[in-house]
Design a protein around this motif. Structure first.
Motif, mmCIF file in Angstrom:
data_model
loop_
_atom_site.group_PDB
_atom_site.id
_atom_site.type_symbol
_atom_site.label_atom_id
_atom_site.label_comp_id
_atom_site.label_asym_id
_atom_site.label_seq_id
_atom_site.Cartn_x
_atom_site.Cartn_y
_atom_site.Cartn_z
ATOM 1 N N SER A 1 -6.560 10.873 4.830
ATOM 2 C CA SER A 1 -7.378 9.670 4.643
ATOM 3 C C SER A 1 -6.750 8.471 5.354
ATOM 4 O O SER A 1 -7.461 7.664 5.971
ATOM 5 C CB SER A 1 -7.546 9.372 3.150
ATOM 6 N N VAL A 2 -5.429 8.352 5.274
ATOM 7 C CA VAL A 2 -4.735 7.265 5.970
ATOM 8 C C VAL A 2 -4.911 7.398 7.477
ATOM 9 O O VAL A 2 -5.173 6.403 8.180
ATOM 10 C CB VAL A 2 -3.238 7.268 5.592
ATOM 11 N N VAL B 1 0.839 -1.202 0.000
ATOM 12 C CA VAL B 1 0.000 0.000 0.000
ATOM 13 C C VAL B 1 0.872 1.249 0.000
ATOM 14 O O VAL B 1 0.597 2.219 -0.728
ATOM 15 C CB VAL B 1 -0.943 -0.006 1.212
ATOM 16 N N VAL B 2 1.926 1.253 0.810
ATOM 17 C CA VAL B 2 2.838 2.398 0.849
ATOM 18 C C VAL B 2 3.486 2.596 -0.515
ATOM 19 O O VAL B 2 3.600 3.733 -1.018
ATOM 20 C CB VAL B 2 3.905 2.195 1.945
ATOM 21 N N ALA C 1 -1.054 14.719 -1.736
ATOM 22 C CA ALA C 1 -0.437 14.046 -0.586
ATOM 23 C C ALA C 1 -1.192 14.352 0.703
ATOM 24 O O ALA C 1 -1.346 13.477 1.564
ATOM 25 C CB ALA C 1 1.024 14.473 -0.459
ATOM 26 N N THR D 1 1.963 6.377 -7.015
ATOM 27 C CA THR D 1 0.887 7.196 -7.567
ATOM 28 C C THR D 1 1.234 8.681 -7.520
ATOM 29 O O THR D 1 1.050 9.414 -8.502
ATOM 30 C CB THR D 1 -0.424 6.948 -6.794
ATOM 31 N N ILE D 2 1.766 9.127 -6.388
ATOM 32 C CA ILE D 2 2.129 10.538 -6.256
ATOM 33 C C ILE D 2 3.283 10.894 -7.183
ATOM 34 O O ILE D 2 3.275 11.943 -7.845
ATOM 35 C CB ILE D 2 2.470 10.861 -4.791
ATOM 36 N N ILE E 1 0.907 4.090 -2.924
ATOM 37 C CA ILE E 1 0.673 5.520 -2.694
ATOM 38 C C ILE E 1 1.837 6.347 -3.218
ATOM 39 O O ILE E 1 1.645 7.370 -3.897
ATOM 40 C CB ILE E 1 0.443 5.777 -1.194
ATOM 41 N N ALA E 2 3.064 5.911 -2.902
ATOM 42 C CA ALA E 2 4.241 6.662 -3.342
ATOM 43 C C ALA E 2 4.354 6.686 -4.864
ATOM 44 O O ALA E 2 4.631 7.731 -5.466
ATOM 45 C CB ALA E 2 5.505 6.060 -2.719
ATOM 46 N N VAL F 1 -4.282 12.206 0.807
ATOM 47 C CA VAL F 1 -3.917 10.824 1.090
ATOM 48 C C VAL F 1 -3.552 10.649 2.568
ATOM 49 O O VAL F 1 -3.986 9.697 3.228
ATOM 50 C CB VAL F 1 -2.760 10.383 0.182
#
Length: 242
Positions: free
Chosen positions: A102-103, A54-55, A96, A61-62, A58-59, A99
């Motif tokens: 939300s996290v 997941v990390v 960011a 995607t950004i 996210i990374a 995100v």
């Protein structure tokens, strides 16, 4: 930090939603950076347990969003590299922030407490609050079903690289069947228990608004107010992004 996990879910939902709208609507670097710092502080203080995949997702995607946006600014809009980089970093920072908040909310809030809080504090009908609870609980169950389907295929040796579309359908079909079957069984169980017959219902563990919840909400309001006033004071542009 256990105190962040004990916060009222409705208070956290209102605070996080307010912060996200604040940083999404105002085109200002000071507002964005303040929310980046505060959201990072909340995430590190809550110590969330997040899967490495997941990390990485996210990374990536950004990073991908940043690269594509910068390329579009330079090639399509013909901006100079410095202006394009500044605009790109501002947009990526806003993503960011969304995100990170939300996290923080997802990792510190139990679906059961959220459903109870929506009913008791926001007066949402408990049928709709239960829909929220079921939706959030379905995600880990669907993930587990997908892992079971993939493990079954691996044991049976169902690997055909020559026809990848058949492999996709052979995974999606049993997964959809399992999800629909679970939903039907849940509906039958709810009807058998008389769910929705009475206008109100009781809860095993009730949620209340404590002084720490009020303090947390006031802290968010203070952050939003101070950053907005500071932006006007120092002459930074504060424009709406719609």
């Amino acid at each position: 930090m256990s105190s962040l996990r004990r916060l009222n879910p409705t208070v956290k939902l209102i605070s996080v939603t307010l912060a996200i709208f604040h940083v999404a609507l105002l085109q200002n670097a000071y507002v964005t950076l303040s929310h980046v710092a505060f959201s990072l502080l909340l995430v590190f203080a809550s110590r969330p347990r997040i899967n490495r995949a997941v990390v990485f997702g996210i990374a990536s995607t950004i990073v991908g969003y940043t690269w594509v946006t910068y390329t579009l600014y330079v090639l399509n809009l013909k901006l100079d590299p410095h202006t394009a980089l500044a605009k790109t970093l501002l947009l990526s920072s806003r993503i960011a922030v969304i995100v990170l908040y939300s996290v923080f909310f997802a990792t510190t809030t139990k679906p059961r407490d959220l459903a109870t809080s929506l009913t008791m504090q926001l007066r949402v009908p408990y049928e709709y609050a239960f829909m929220t609870f079921v939706t959030l609980r379905m995600f880990p169950l669907i993930k587990r079903d997908l892992e079971n389907v993939l493990a079954f295929r691996k044991v049976k040796g169902y690997v055909r690289l020559s026809k990848p579309w058949t492999a996709i359908f052979s995974v999606i079909t049993p997964l959809l069947f399992t999800v629909v079957r679970r939903a039907v069984l849940m509906g039958i169980s709810m009807e058998a228990r008389g769910f929705g017959k009475f206008p109100e219902r009781t809860f095993v563990s009730e949620t209340r608004v404590a002084p720490r919840d009020v303090l947390f909400l006031l802290l968010f309001l203070l952050l939003v107010t101070c950053t907005t006033i500071l932006s006007y004071t120092i002459g930074a542009p504060v424009g709406f992004s719609l």
